[in-house]
Design a protein around this motif. Sequence first.
Motif, PDB file in Angstrom:
ATOM      1  N   ILE A 254       0.843  -1.205   0.000  1.00 16.10           N
ATOM      2  CA  ILE A 254       0.000   0.000   0.000  1.00 16.10           C
ATOM      3  C   ILE A 254       0.875   1.251   0.000  1.00 16.10           C
ATOM      4  O   ILE A 254       0.650   2.185  -0.777  1.00 16.10           O
ATOM      5  N   CYS A 255       1.892   1.256   0.863  1.00 17.30           N
ATOM      6  CA  CYS A 255       2.728   2.451   0.984  1.00 17.30           C
ATOM      7  C   CYS A 255       3.549   2.711  -0.264  1.00 17.30           C
ATOM      8  O   CYS A 255       3.608   3.845  -0.748  1.00 17.30           O
ATOM      9  N   TYR A 256       4.198   1.668  -0.795  1.00 17.96           N
ATOM     10  CA  TYR A 256       5.036   1.984  -1.955  1.00 17.96           C
ATOM     11  C   TYR A 256       4.186   2.288  -3.183  1.00 17.96           C
ATOM     12  O   TYR A 256       4.570   3.103  -4.024  1.00 17.96           O
ATOM     13  N   THR A 257       3.005   1.684  -3.295  1.00 18.47           N
ATOM     14  CA  THR A 257       2.137   1.989  -4.425  1.00 18.47           C
ATOM     15  C   THR A 257       1.716   3.449  -4.405  1.00 18.47           C
ATOM     16  O   THR A 257       1.814   4.162  -5.413  1.00 18.47           O
ATOM     17  N   ILE A 258       1.264   3.918  -3.260  1.00 21.70           N
ATOM     18  CA  ILE A 258       0.715   5.272  -3.164  1.00 21.70           C
ATOM     19  C   ILE A 258       1.798   6.319  -2.927  1.00 21.70           C
ATOM     20  O   ILE A 258       1.824   7.374  -3.570  1.00 21.70           O
ATOM     21  N   ILE A 259       2.745   6.037  -2.031  1.00 22.69           N
ATOM     22  CA  ILE A 259       3.667   7.086  -1.605  1.00 22.69           C
ATOM     23  C   ILE A 259       4.835   7.253  -2.568  1.00 22.69           C
ATOM     24  O   ILE A 259       5.310   8.370  -2.791  1.00 22.69           O
ATOM     25  N   ASP A 260       5.323   6.154  -3.170  1.00 21.59           N
ATOM     26  CA  ASP A 260       6.327   6.321  -4.230  1.00 21.59           C
ATOM     27  C   ASP A 260       5.733   7.148  -5.368  1.00 21.59           C
ATOM     28  O   ASP A 260       6.418   7.983  -5.984  1.00 21.59           O
ATOM     29  N   PHE A 261       4.458   6.913  -5.654  1.00 20.21           N
ATOM     30  CA  PHE A 261       3.736   7.663  -6.685  1.00 20.21           C
ATOM     31  C   PHE A 261       3.703   9.146  -6.317  1.00 20.21           C
ATOM     32  O   PHE A 261       3.969  10.021  -7.150  1.00 20.21           O
ATOM     33  N   GLU A 262       3.434   9.415  -5.043  1.00 22.24           N
ATOM     34  CA  GLU A 262       3.405  10.797  -4.568  1.00 22.24           C
ATOM     35  C   GLU A 262       4.777  11.453  -4.682  1.00 22.24           C
ATOM     36  O   GLU A 262       4.895  12.621  -5.071  1.00 22.24           O
ATOM     37  N   ASP A 263       5.842  10.696  -4.378  1.00 18.45           N
ATOM     38  CA  ASP A 263       7.197  11.228  -4.535  1.00 18.45           C
ATOM     39  C   ASP A 263       7.456  11.623  -5.993  1.00 18.45           C
ATOM     40  O   ASP A 263       8.075  12.658  -6.273  1.00 18.45           O
ATOM     41  N   GLY A 264       7.002  10.773  -6.905  1.00 21.45           N
ATOM     42  CA  GLY A 264       7.184  11.058  -8.326  1.00 21.45           C
ATOM     43  C   GLY A 264       6.489  12.339  -8.748  1.00 21.45           C
ATOM     44  O   GLY A 264       7.006  13.106  -9.573  1.00 21.45           O
ATOM     45  N   ILE A 265       5.346  12.594  -8.154  1.00 19.25           N
ATOM     46  CA  ILE A 265       4.598  13.825  -8.452  1.00 19.25           C
ATOM     47  C   ILE A 265       5.353  15.033  -7.904  1.00 19.25           C
ATOM     48  O   ILE A 265       5.558  16.038  -8.593  1.00 19.25           O
ATOM     49  N   ASN A 266       5.801  14.923  -6.637  1.00 17.26           N
ATOM     50  CA  ASN A 266       6.510  16.038  -6.006  1.00 17.26           C
ATOM     51  C   ASN A 266       7.833  16.365  -6.709  1.00 17.26           C
ATOM     52  O   ASN A 266       8.277  17.508  -6.698  1.00 17.26           O
ATOM     53  N   LEU A 267       8.442  15.354  -7.321  1.00 21.29           N
ATOM     54  CA  LEU A 267       9.691  15.557  -8.045  1.00 21.29           C
ATOM     55  C   LEU A 267       9.459  16.069  -9.463  1.00 21.29           C
ATOM     56  O   LEU A 267      10.413  16.377 -10.179  1.00 21.29           O
ATOM     57  N   GLY A 268       8.213  16.117  -9.881  1.00 20.85           N
ATOM     58  CA  GLY A 268       7.910  16.567 -11.227  1.00 20.85           C
ATOM     59  C   GLY A 268       8.073  15.499 -12.280  1.00 20.85           C
ATOM     60  O   GLY A 268       8.025  15.780 -13.490  1.00 20.85           O
ATOM     61  N   LEU A 269       8.276  14.232 -11.843  1.00 21.29           N
ATOM     62  CA  LEU A 269       8.426  13.135 -12.801  1.00 21.29           C
ATOM     63  C   LEU A 269       7.075  12.689 -13.360  1.00 21.29           C
ATOM     64  O   LEU A 269       6.995  12.093 -14.431  1.00 21.29           O
ATOM     65  N   ILE A 270       6.014  12.960 -12.593  1.00 19.30           N
ATOM     66  CA  ILE A 270       4.648  12.653 -13.022  1.00 19.30           C
ATOM     67  C   ILE A 270       3.845  13.943 -12.912  1.00 19.30           C
ATOM     68  O   ILE A 270       3.872  14.604 -11.876  1.00 19.30           O
TER      69      ILE A 270
END
Length: 447
Positions: A254-270
């Motif tokens: 649950i955490c890596y699915t949602i929070i890694d995704f959030e990291d990608g957004i914050n980094l501008g990768l998504i």
Amino acid sequence: MNWEQLLSLRRHGDVSKRLRKEQDETRLGFEVDYDRIIFSSAFRSLQDKTQVIPLSKTDFVHTRLTHSLEVSVVGRSLGRAAGKKILEKHPHLRDVHGYKFNDFGAIVAAAALAHDIGNPPFGHSGEKAIGEYFKTGKGVRFKEVLTEKEYQDIIDFEGNANGFKLLTESREGVDGGLRLGYATLGAFMKYPKESLPKKPTQHIADKKFGFFQSEKQTFLAVAEELGLEQTLKGNDISFARHPLTFLVEAADDICYTIIDFEDGINLGLISEDYALEYLIKLVKDRINTKKYNELAYKEDRLSYLRALAISTLISDAIDVFVANEEAILAGEFDVALLDKSKYTAQINDIIALSVNKIYRSQEVLEKEIAGYKIISDLLDVYTTALVRTNEGVASNYDRLVVNMLPGFYQQTDKPIYRILLNTCCYVASLSDSAAVHLHNKIMGKQL
């Protein structure tokens, strides 16, 4: 398998059984495990180990430490919710033995807190780098002096097995490592098998391995106490998972699915538009549209959707666990809980986007490549020095290298397997920055 055995409070060195109804409610044995893990040096090193982005200087990107803390929080919620359902179904656990639903939460939280404790620097590429050094690099020279399983331990170096070693390994004056409760150790063990045979079945518990040959007897003692179902016997052993392992795994998923995704957004990768579209698909049945539309800033919108997504997946994972409890106790449930989720399609969409945009991003790939070189060089210098010392042919340089190591890892009077495995575990214990710093020193780039 039965819950009374699976919830054992036994610890390494115990000579009598610990009963739940005799526990001090102000400091339960299950809760002691959490404290011992969080104060350990191995756990502290996770603050500078890669979750997704190696050596990131961005303060909102997760490290292994922040990831582990979040997984433990989600794990506690999963454990408590599951415990409540289990005690309703098996009231004798509560009425006769004194177990409470919080006990389940404490076990899962502690095991989840430790789930990445054995992972090397530079993320999963660190595991591969250690293995590749012995499989195709200069370390292949040791193949002939190791048994088949010993060699497999190091060419498939596994963070989960290293974690079990860290948690249970005796040292001089420290018998039994952290002396965690066996229920916590059982829940920690995602892959209760040795390194060979590789993937003997498609069962999720056989995907990897969970202990090195050096910890085989320790693992067998834990498995026997907990009454884990043995699935392979003879020269090759494996067991069914402790049921609470499925909840630890679900918390991580649950955490890596949602929070890694959030990291990608914050980094501008998504892009935010992409992200909101994917997350809204996951939570569309629970979203408060009015509240969401009132949020003016991206960070607040993401925070709201992340919290809602995690809550949604927790509830769903509990439904799957409870519906399949009998199969899980019989060792017959063979996939991760989220694989049976009604949100599988949405989860897979998020993971696919993360793989494409985050895990394969240029920044990640470049730093993983650097990590390969750093780990290979460190292993070459350390194994050469230690083995030459063992053989009595050490040079002055070798002696200097050995003296650089912490005392426990300077032992050269052990079998070659132990020397090599300990060296792997030492390199795995390094944080990302410490590995870079040591490499610079050894390569003469820094005094």
